[in-house]
Write a protein that holds these residues in place. Structure first.
Motif, PDB file in Angstrom:
ATOM      1  N   SER A 183     -10.175   1.484 -17.685  1.00 50.45           N
ATOM      2  CA  SER A 183     -11.833   1.231 -17.318  1.00 50.45           C
ATOM      3  C   SER A 183     -11.855   0.113 -16.162  1.00 50.45           C
ATOM      4  N   GLY A 184     -11.254  -0.936 -16.750  1.00 46.96           N
ATOM      5  CA  GLY A 184     -11.389  -2.173 -15.574  1.00 46.96           C
ATOM      6  C   GLY A 184     -10.722  -1.920 -14.204  1.00 46.96           C
ATOM      7  N   ALA A 185      -9.638  -1.380 -14.231  1.00 43.49           N
ATOM      8  CA  ALA A 185      -8.683  -1.067 -13.139  1.00 43.49           C
ATOM      9  C   ALA A 185      -9.694   0.007 -12.529  1.00 43.49           C
ATOM     10  N   ILE A 186     -10.185   0.912 -13.022  1.00 42.04           N
ATOM     11  CA  ILE A 186     -10.831   1.878 -12.236  1.00 42.04           C
ATOM     12  C   ILE A 186     -12.162   1.166 -11.402  1.00 42.04           C
ATOM     13  N   LEU A 187     -12.722   0.327 -12.383  1.00 42.85           N
ATOM     14  CA  LEU A 187     -13.885  -0.470 -11.572  1.00 42.85           C
ATOM     15  C   LEU A 187     -13.354  -1.296 -10.351  1.00 42.85           C
ATOM     16  N   LEU A 188     -12.329  -2.039 -10.558  1.00 38.02           N
ATOM     17  CA  LEU A 188     -11.866  -2.782  -9.502  1.00 38.02           C
ATOM     18  C   LEU A 188     -11.160  -2.030  -8.565  1.00 38.02           C
ATOM     19  N   HIS A 189     -10.512  -0.846  -8.456  1.00 38.68           N
ATOM     20  CA  HIS A 189     -10.113   0.175  -7.641  1.00 38.68           C
ATOM     21  C   HIS A 189     -11.224   0.401  -6.665  1.00 38.68           C
ATOM     22  N   LEU A 190     -12.353   1.070  -7.348  1.00 42.04           N
ATOM     23  CA  LEU A 190     -13.820   1.566  -6.718  1.00 42.04           C
ATOM     24  C   LEU A 190     -14.423   0.224  -5.968  1.00 42.04           C
ATOM     25  N   LYS A 205     -18.879   2.949 -18.358  1.00 43.86           N
ATOM     26  CA  LYS A 205     -18.719   1.894 -17.217  1.00 43.86           C
ATOM     27  C   LYS A 205     -18.439   2.556 -15.903  1.00 43.86           C
ATOM     28  N   VAL A 206     -17.397   3.773 -15.778  1.00 46.78           N
ATOM     29  CA  VAL A 206     -17.003   4.216 -14.584  1.00 46.78           C
ATOM     30  C   VAL A 206     -18.230   5.096 -14.081  1.00 46.78           C
ATOM     31  N   THR A 207     -18.863   5.974 -14.704  1.00 40.59           N
ATOM     32  CA  THR A 207     -19.869   6.801 -14.185  1.00 40.59           C
ATOM     33  C   THR A 207     -21.047   6.093 -13.705  1.00 40.59           C
ATOM     34  N   VAL A 208     -21.522   5.018 -14.412  1.00 44.43           N
ATOM     35  CA  VAL A 208     -22.541   4.016 -13.713  1.00 44.43           C
ATOM     36  C   VAL A 208     -21.917   3.597 -12.526  1.00 44.43           C
ATOM     37  N   MET A 209     -20.682   3.222 -12.514  1.00 44.39           N
ATOM     38  CA  MET A 209     -20.341   2.588 -10.998  1.00 44.39           C
ATOM     39  C   MET A 209     -20.352   3.747  -9.858  1.00 44.39           C
ATOM     40  N   LEU A 210     -19.917   4.863 -10.488  1.00 43.49           N
ATOM     41  CA  LEU A 210     -19.969   5.928  -9.368  1.00 43.49           C
ATOM     42  C   LEU A 210     -21.209   6.185  -8.893  1.00 43.49           C
ATOM     43  N   ARG A 220     -15.926  -1.660  -1.134  1.00 48.29           N
ATOM     44  CA  ARG A 220     -16.303  -2.910  -0.754  1.00 48.29           C
ATOM     45  C   ARG A 220     -17.855  -3.121  -1.170  1.00 48.29           C
ATOM     46  N   ALA A 221     -17.972  -3.034  -2.619  1.00 45.60           N
ATOM     47  CA  ALA A 221     -19.203  -3.163  -3.152  1.00 45.60           C
ATOM     48  C   ALA A 221     -19.040  -3.471  -4.687  1.00 45.60           C
ATOM     49  N   PHE A 222     -20.181  -4.212  -4.791  1.00 47.89           N
ATOM     50  CA  PHE A 222     -20.241  -4.892  -6.553  1.00 47.89           C
ATOM     51  C   PHE A 222     -19.398  -5.703  -6.964  1.00 47.89           C
ATOM     52  N   LEU A 223     -18.561  -6.256  -5.841  1.00 48.93           N
ATOM     53  CA  LEU A 223     -17.453  -7.292  -6.168  1.00 48.93           C
ATOM     54  C   LEU A 223     -17.466  -8.330  -5.116  1.00 48.93           C
ATOM     55  N   PRO A 224     -17.857  -9.552  -5.316  1.00 45.49           N
ATOM     56  CA  PRO A 224     -17.802 -10.658  -4.362  1.00 45.49           C
ATOM     57  C   PRO A 224     -16.420 -10.643  -3.687  1.00 45.49           C
ATOM     58  N   GLU A 225     -16.346 -10.616  -2.377  1.00 52.35           N
ATOM     59  CA  GLU A 225     -15.055 -10.647  -1.554  1.00 52.35           C
ATOM     60  C   GLU A 225     -14.133 -11.866  -1.772  1.00 52.35           C
ATOM     61  N   ALA A 226     -14.518 -13.068  -2.019  1.00 50.96           N
ATOM     62  CA  ALA A 226     -13.793 -14.342  -1.966  1.00 50.96           C
ATOM     63  C   ALA A 226     -14.350 -15.299  -2.736  1.00 50.96           C
ATOM     64  N   GLY A 227     -13.474 -16.350  -3.227  1.00 53.50           N
ATOM     65  CA  GLY A 227     -14.063 -17.773  -3.602  1.00 53.50           C
ATOM     66  C   GLY A 227     -14.582 -17.713  -5.170  1.00 53.50           C
ATOM     67  N   ALA A 228     -15.349 -18.760  -5.191  1.00 49.46           N
ATOM     68  CA  ALA A 228     -15.785 -18.614  -6.785  1.00 49.46           C
ATOM     69  C   ALA A 228     -16.328 -17.608  -7.292  1.00 49.46           C
ATOM     70  N   GLN A 229     -17.387 -16.898  -6.581  1.00 48.74           N
ATOM     71  CA  GLN A 229     -18.115 -15.761  -6.870  1.00 48.74           C
ATOM     72  C   GLN A 229     -17.033 -14.472  -7.518  1.00 48.74           C
ATOM     73  N   ARG A 230     -16.232 -14.340  -6.667  1.00 49.25           N
ATOM     74  CA  ARG A 230     -15.091 -13.236  -6.863  1.00 49.25           C
ATOM     75  C   ARG A 230     -14.422 -13.777  -8.348  1.00 49.25           C
ATOM     76  N   ALA A 231     -14.113 -15.018  -8.508  1.00 50.26           N
ATOM     77  CA  ALA A 231     -13.405 -15.445  -9.595  1.00 50.26           C
ATOM     78  C   ALA A 231     -14.118 -15.210 -10.821  1.00 50.26           C
ATOM     79  N   GLU A 232     -15.570 -15.476 -10.812  1.00 50.44           N
ATOM     80  CA  GLU A 232     -16.364 -15.489 -11.535  1.00 50.44           C
ATOM     81  C   GLU A 232     -16.445 -14.118 -12.163  1.00 50.44           C
ATOM     82  N   CYS A 233     -16.739 -13.189 -11.202  1.00 43.31           N
ATOM     83  CA  CYS A 233     -16.990 -11.534 -11.603  1.00 43.31           C
ATOM     84  C   CYS A 233     -15.591 -11.201 -12.405  1.00 43.31           C
ATOM     85  N   LEU A 234     -14.674 -11.650 -11.742  1.00 41.40           N
ATOM     86  CA  LEU A 234     -13.272 -10.972 -12.429  1.00 41.40           C
ATOM     87  C   LEU A 234     -12.751 -11.677 -13.839  1.00 41.40           C
TER      88      LEU A 234
END
Length: 291
Positions: A119-126, A58-63, A131-145
């Motif tokens: 691993s989930g905390a590392i993905l969220l931290h990165l 998970k983390v090496t793919v993100m990096l 500011r990449a691969f995570l919607p910044e607000a609203g319903a899209q962010r909630a869906e992703c999380l």
């Protein structure tokens, strides 16, 4: 071995024997370090201590995806933590992750190093850092999380539940295998129904939710986990297969899956990654025989 159905738990459980199975040597009911061993530190802002299991991938793919986007600050050293040898119980590793599980990240990009584990905390931290691969607000962010935490909550039933009793337990227990096979097939159906509606798990865009789910459920759908493809009839989940094949074509995902990998085709194994050029020069097929 006695019939497991005849076992009566004692009033108080005591640790008086190994649990058996593949991971018996590293299972114990207490936390903390077993030996003094400092962690190595490389030259990059991010120091990853891991192994190429699904959680590590998970983390090496993100990096690798962040680097592919041009985020130079995502450069990293990936150090191998051989868990079968108990390296996760060294004092340095426990200082980064008191839970003694891979992966663990030390973010040294600021004046004070930041440890991040799970691993989930590392993905969220990165994702938040770059500011990449995570919607910044609203319903899209909630869906992703929501899907990110779906994976974090569901995968233990797949790995520690189904995988353990189907592939690793010292004896086959029908009830346990049936119980977890049912749950894993339910999870695959949840994911398949979602992917019948959308391209990626959280919607139209590729996110950390996909990066979290793909190493586990993508590999499972391709019959690459626990030799259980036929048993679980994974070919039924055609939307999951479409999705996993699409992600597998991403160059960053292919690279991420190689990092800290110590099994399979030698050309797919990059035991440690300290430079982008390592993918071309340091995979195991290019290494000489051990001295």
């Amino acid at each position: 071995m006695s019939d497991p159905s005849a076992y009566t738990p004692p009033a108080v459980w005591t640790w008086n024997k190994e649990s058996g199975g593949k991971f018996a040597s590293i299972n114990r009911p207490i936390a903390g370090p077993t030996h003094v061993q400092e962690l190595p530190v490389g030259r990059h802002p991010l120091q990853l201590y891991s192994l190429g299991t699904p959680n590590g991938v998970k983390v090496t793919v993100m990096l690798e995806e962040l680097l592919a986007l041009g985020h130079a600050g995502a450069e990293y050293d990936a150090w191998l933590i051989p868990i079968q040898e108990g390296a996760q119980f060294g004092s340095g590793f426990v200082a980064v992750n008191p839970n003694s599980k891979i992966p663990a990240l030390l973010d040294r990009s600021g004046p004070t190093p930041i440890r991040v584990f799970e691993s989930g905390a590392i993905l969220l931290h990165l994702a938040e850092k770059f500011r990449a691969f995570l919607p910044e607000a609203g319903a899209q962010r909630a869906e992703c999380l929501s899907w990110l935490f779906w994976q974090m909550g569901s995968a233990p039933f797949l790995g520690g539940g189904f995988g353990h009793f189907y592939a690793y337990a010292p004896t086959k227990i029908e009830y346990a295998i049936d119980r977890y096979a049912m749950e894993v097939k339910r999870q695959l159906d949840v994911l398949d129904r979602r992917l019948a509606e959308v391209r990626y798990v959280a919607g139209d865009d590729y996110t950390i939710a996909d990066m979290a789910i793909w190493p586990w459920y993508g590999a499972l759908a391709k019959g690459q986990l626990y030799n259980a493809g036929e048993f679980l009839q994974v070919q039924e989940y055609r939307h999951v297969l479409r999705w996993t094949d699409e992600i597998a074509q991403r160059p960053a995902a292919r690279r991420g899956r190689m990092v800290n990998r110590t099994w399979g085709d030698p050309a797919s194994q990059l035991h440690e990654r300290h430079d982008a050029g390592d993918f071309d020069t340091k995979t195991q097929d290019k290494q000489g025989p051990a001295a």
